[in-house]
Structures are given as C-alpha cells and as structure tokens.
Design a protein around this motif. Sequence first.
Motif, PDB file in Angstrom:
ATOM      1  N   SER A 102      40.679  -5.787   1.028  1.00  0.00           N
ATOM      2  CA  SER A 102      41.985  -6.257   0.563  1.00  0.00           C
ATOM      3  C   SER A 102      42.216  -7.745   0.829  1.00  0.00           C
ATOM      4  O   SER A 102      43.055  -8.369   0.197  1.00  0.00           O
ATOM      5  N   SER A 103      41.497  -8.309   1.790  1.00  0.00           N
ATOM      6  CA  SER A 103      41.642  -9.731   2.127  1.00  0.00           C
ATOM      7  C   SER A 103      40.427 -10.127   2.960  1.00  0.00           C
ATOM      8  O   SER A 103      39.633  -9.258   3.359  1.00  0.00           O
ATOM      9  N   GLY A 104      40.313 -11.414   3.254  1.00  0.00           N
ATOM     10  CA  GLY A 104      39.225 -11.862   4.124  1.00  0.00           C
ATOM     11  C   GLY A 104      39.361 -11.255   5.515  1.00  0.00           C
ATOM     12  O   GLY A 104      38.368 -10.820   6.121  1.00  0.00           O
ATOM     13  N   MET A 105      40.599 -11.198   6.017  1.00  0.00           N
ATOM     14  CA  MET A 105      40.795 -10.597   7.340  1.00  0.00           C
ATOM     15  C   MET A 105      40.449  -9.115   7.308  1.00  0.00           C
ATOM     16  O   MET A 105      39.932  -8.568   8.289  1.00  0.00           O
ATOM     17  N   GLY A 106      40.738  -8.464   6.174  1.00  0.00           N
ATOM     18  CA  GLY A 106      40.356  -7.055   6.022  1.00  0.00           C
ATOM     19  C   GLY A 106      38.849  -6.879   6.157  1.00  0.00           C
ATOM     20  O   GLY A 106      38.371  -5.880   6.704  1.00  0.00           O
ATOM     21  N   VAL A 128      36.322 -21.137  14.263  1.00  0.00           N
ATOM     22  CA  VAL A 128      36.536 -20.216  13.155  1.00  0.00           C
ATOM     23  C   VAL A 128      38.004 -20.261  12.736  1.00  0.00           C
ATOM     24  O   VAL A 128      38.855 -20.783  13.455  1.00  0.00           O
ATOM     25  N   PHE A 129      38.257 -19.717  11.581  1.00  0.00           N
ATOM     26  CA  PHE A 129      39.606 -19.562  11.051  1.00  0.00           C
ATOM     27  C   PHE A 129      40.515 -19.039  12.164  1.00  0.00           C
ATOM     28  O   PHE A 129      40.141 -18.113  12.893  1.00  0.00           O
ATOM     29  N   GLY A 130      41.716 -19.646  12.331  1.00  0.00           N
ATOM     30  CA  GLY A 130      42.604 -19.305  13.448  1.00  0.00           C
ATOM     31  C   GLY A 130      42.869 -17.807  13.570  1.00  0.00           C
ATOM     32  O   GLY A 130      42.867 -17.243  14.671  1.00  0.00           O
ATOM     33  N   CYS A 172      30.292 -16.297  13.208  1.00  0.00           N
ATOM     34  CA  CYS A 172      30.585 -17.725  13.020  1.00  0.00           C
ATOM     35  C   CYS A 172      30.881 -18.044  11.561  1.00  0.00           C
ATOM     36  O   CYS A 172      30.694 -17.208  10.668  1.00  0.00           O
ATOM     37  N   GLU A 173      31.367 -19.255  11.347  1.00  0.00           N
ATOM     38  CA  GLU A 173      31.511 -19.836  10.009  1.00  0.00           C
ATOM     39  C   GLU A 173      30.608 -21.042   9.957  1.00  0.00           C
ATOM     40  O   GLU A 173      30.532 -21.792  10.923  1.00  0.00           O
ATOM     41  N   SER A 174      29.947 -21.249   8.840  1.00  0.00           N
ATOM     42  CA  SER A 174      29.182 -22.485   8.662  1.00  0.00           C
ATOM     43  C   SER A 174      29.203 -22.873   7.199  1.00  0.00           C
ATOM     44  O   SER A 174      28.797 -22.083   6.355  1.00  0.00           O
ATOM     45  N   VAL A 201      28.239 -13.997   9.266  1.00  0.00           N
ATOM     46  CA  VAL A 201      28.621 -15.375   8.924  1.00  0.00           C
ATOM     47  C   VAL A 201      29.672 -15.354   7.821  1.00  0.00           C
ATOM     48  O   VAL A 201      29.484 -14.728   6.775  1.00  0.00           O
ATOM     49  N   ASP A 202      30.779 -16.033   8.087  1.00  0.00           N
ATOM     50  CA  ASP A 202      31.843 -16.202   7.101  1.00  0.00           C
ATOM     51  C   ASP A 202      31.416 -17.337   6.159  1.00  0.00           C
ATOM     52  O   ASP A 202      31.329 -18.494   6.573  1.00  0.00           O
ATOM     53  N   ASN A 203      31.111 -16.970   4.911  1.00  0.00           N
ATOM     54  CA  ASN A 203      30.542 -17.930   3.944  1.00  0.00           C
ATOM     55  C   ASN A 203      31.602 -18.471   2.987  1.00  0.00           C
ATOM     56  O   ASN A 203      31.312 -18.890   1.870  1.00  0.00           O
ATOM     57  N   HIS A 223      33.399 -12.745   3.218  1.00  0.00           N
ATOM     58  CA  HIS A 223      34.119 -13.632   2.311  1.00  0.00           C
ATOM     59  C   HIS A 223      35.613 -13.404   2.351  1.00  0.00           C
ATOM     60  O   HIS A 223      36.061 -12.269   2.412  1.00  0.00           O
ATOM     61  N   SER A 224      36.350 -14.499   2.296  1.00  0.00           N
ATOM     62  CA  SER A 224      37.726 -14.443   1.853  1.00  0.00           C
ATOM     63  C   SER A 224      37.666 -14.813   0.378  1.00  0.00           C
ATOM     64  O   SER A 224      37.521 -15.985   0.029  1.00  0.00           O
ATOM     65  N   ALA A 225      37.756 -13.811  -0.490  1.00  0.00           N
ATOM     66  CA  ALA A 225      37.695 -14.066  -1.939  1.00  0.00           C
ATOM     67  C   ALA A 225      38.913 -14.834  -2.413  1.00  0.00           C
ATOM     68  O   ALA A 225      38.908 -15.436  -3.496  1.00  0.00           O
ATOM     69  N   THR A 226      39.937 -14.817  -1.562  1.00  0.00           N
ATOM     70  CA  THR A 226      41.183 -15.550  -1.800  1.00  0.00           C
ATOM     71  C   THR A 226      40.939 -17.030  -2.077  1.00  0.00           C
ATOM     72  O   THR A 226      41.741 -17.684  -2.725  1.00  0.00           O
ATOM     73  N   LYS A 227      39.855 -17.551  -1.560  1.00  0.00           N
ATOM     74  CA  LYS A 227      39.600 -18.983  -1.647  1.00  0.00           C
ATOM     75  C   LYS A 227      38.777 -19.293  -2.900  1.00  0.00           C
ATOM     76  O   LYS A 227      39.241 -19.080  -3.994  1.00  0.00           O
ATOM     77  N   TYR A 228      37.539 -19.755  -2.734  1.00  0.00           N
ATOM     78  CA  TYR A 228      36.791 -20.254  -3.895  1.00  0.00           C
ATOM     79  C   TYR A 228      36.368 -19.164  -4.882  1.00  0.00           C
ATOM     80  O   TYR A 228      36.130 -19.458  -6.046  1.00  0.00           O
TER      81      TYR A 228
END
Length: 412
Positions: A102-106, A128-130, A172-174, A201-203, A223-228
Amino acid sequence: MSQTPDFEPNAFSDSMPDQESQSQHFDTIALRTGHQRTHEGEHGEPIFLTSSFVYHSAADAADHFSNKKKGNIYSRFTNPTVRMFEERLAALEGGERCVATSSGMGAILAIALAFLKAGDHVVCSRAVFGTTTALFDKYMRKFGVNVTFVDLTDLNQWQNAIESGTTRLFFCESPSNPLSEVADLTALANLAHQHDILLAVDNCFCTPALQQPLKFGVDLVIHSATKYLDGQGRALGGAVVGSAQLLEEVFGVIRTCGPSMSPFNAWIFVKGLETLRLRMEAHSKSALQLAEWLQAHPAVETVFYSGLKSHPGHLLAKQQQRAFGGIVSFIVKGERQAAWAVIDQTRFISITGNLGDAKSTITHPATTTHGKLPAEAKAAAGIVEGLLRVSVGLEDIEDIKADLARGLNQLV
Ligand SMILES: *Cc1c(COP(=O)(O)O)cnc(C)c1O
C-alpha cells in the motif's frame, strides 16, 4: 504477453516474469511485461477495480480456495492489475518476484513482519528515510526486535554491530536521503551473507532504471512507488522485490496483515514504469547541472550529489549506477533563516516534503522530513539547519536555477 486475445476465465500466472521478458531489454519490459490481454482486446492495460472474484461452480470455488487451482480470490491477496505492476517491476529489477504494498512504509513493515521475530536484531543505516528509523526504533522495539544504527559507508561499523545468532537483517538506502551517501552494496551483501543475514536495500532514489541492487547480491529491494515509479505525485504505493522463496514470505504478510496495493494505484504505477528510464535520465541530467551550478554559488557551503567528482561516493556510484539520480542537497551559509529564505523566494518549485515528481520540489529536512528525529540522531545523520533538499523535476533547468537564484543571491 500474447498478441491475440486468448483470454481464459480465471487465467492466472505466478507473479513471475515470463521467459520471454527475461531476455528482453529494459525499455521493452517497461512497456510490455505483465499485460495479459483480456477477451476485450484492449490495447492499454485494464484496471480491475474489484474486491473479489467469482467461480464457475462450488467445486471450482473450493479448488481455488484449497490452492488446487491458481486464480484470484480476493484483492487483498491478488488482483490482475496489481499483478501486472508486480511482474513488470520484478522484471525491471531482475528479480524473480515482486509483491506490491500500500505504500513504501508498508513494504518495509512487510519485510519486518516476514523476517523478524522477538529477540532478533537489525542493523540499519543512520541515513535512511526518517519514518524508516521510527519504524525500527519505535514500533519494532515494541515487539522485542532490537536495532543498531550505523554509518552507511563505514563497513567496520556494520561488522561490529553484528550480534551473533540474533542479527537477521541489514537495512539501508543507497544513495541515501538526503545526503546522497553511497553504500558499497557488494561488500555489504558479502558481510551479511557470511553471517546468515538478509540485506534489504531501499532503491527509491535510483529506481531500477539507474541501479539494480539484486545484481550486487542484495536480497530484498524495497520501493516507495509513491516517488519515481509513479513520477507524477499521484498515488501511494510500495513494493518488495527478490527471490521467489523470500517473496513468498512477504506475500503471506500482505495477504494476512493487509497492506495490499490498490488496483487503481497499481495501474498508475504500471503507466509510470513505461516512462521511467526516460524520466530518470532527464532528472539525472538536470540534477547534475544544478549541482555544478550550486557548487559555484557563493551562498552555498556544500553540495551533496554523488554525480560530483568531489563527492566521496562518486566512484562507487559510477560503478553501481547508470546515472546519479534527481536529488540534490546543499547547505547554505546562514543556518535555518537562510535556508527558509531560499525556500520562500521560490515562485514555482513546490514547497513539499515529497520527492521524485516531474515537478521540482524543495524541502528543509531539519524541520520537515527529519523534524521528528531527536537532536542527536539528526546530527548523526548530517541534518543541519542550513540544509536544503531539491528533487530536481523536468522543468527547464534554467528556470529551476533562476527560481533558486532569487533567494541565494540575497544571501551574499
Ligand atoms: C518516501 C520514502 C519512503 C516511504 O514511502 P511511502 O510510500 O511514503 O510510505 C521510504 N523510503 C524512502 C527513501 C522514501 O523516500
């Protein structure tokens, strides 16, 4: 995908890229993978806005529910439009399977529920994202999962943080948000696997158009598909990509705990993926130009963009990524007041916490996206008062520069 409309009622395939799409190139996959044309012969991908599915008979229903027959049951489990998005993204990441959320946090919650239990331990990058920090630090701790935060780029810290027998996950995120730090993904994956640890890894910042973490041995791509992936700021969504075996666990969580993706949102992301590579190239090109321009501006103290040769992660980013992405952060001289002045002098750049949109956005991380972090954590993550983050959009780069120049020029 078949060319002729040969729809069978309840036709269903695993959420796995088919043989053909595995040999195709990125741009073809982005436009073609996942669409099983229905008997209507539609050209564009259909949206299946339905919560449940029907059967030919009582026996047929029983066969579906007992898993004897593969097919849709209920859209919390599977939905044809969501499956389309999952197959397309899995293929673009080079993964066996994707599960949409449902979201990246999901997506991050789903991997935590799938792979962690009370007594387990997580090592997570500080950068990483707060909200990701809060998920592990506040909510996972409630369930007896401990977390240690380390510097993304210091492999010794990752190694020293490992608790033998209990550390289950590296996260991590990179490149990182917002300072564009770059992790050595191969080295992290090797370290993780020596100790039977999964590396996630959060891409979000690169997307598969610029970086495919699975190729470096990463186990789970978030992924947070919400973004790109959407790219136009319309919908919330997320995804996990990886091996069929790991993703079966993630699917179990989604199906049972409920953070499933809406079919309508899946359709938006399917259409977003079609232009992903073109957009990421354009974002990256403008971001590099902006970073170089900011670096030369007398009101700017430091620019964080891995595309700059002066950036400590530049060489690594060049090895791992096809380009450097659309996020540029920089510190202005004069702390919060100066940073806010630059924001308030913009005329079209959107003042918002969001990123990865076709429209440029500007954020003051210390008082917005990272505002809830305790002072220590903020300092450790490099979130100073003079820091600004720009998500460079697809407007003309000269106009973007001019919109920022208005505030910056007043500071010198
Ligand atoms: C936005 C974001 C998330 C969270 O995604 P949502 O879709 O907002 O839940 C996770 N990671 C990164 C890097 C992000 O930018």
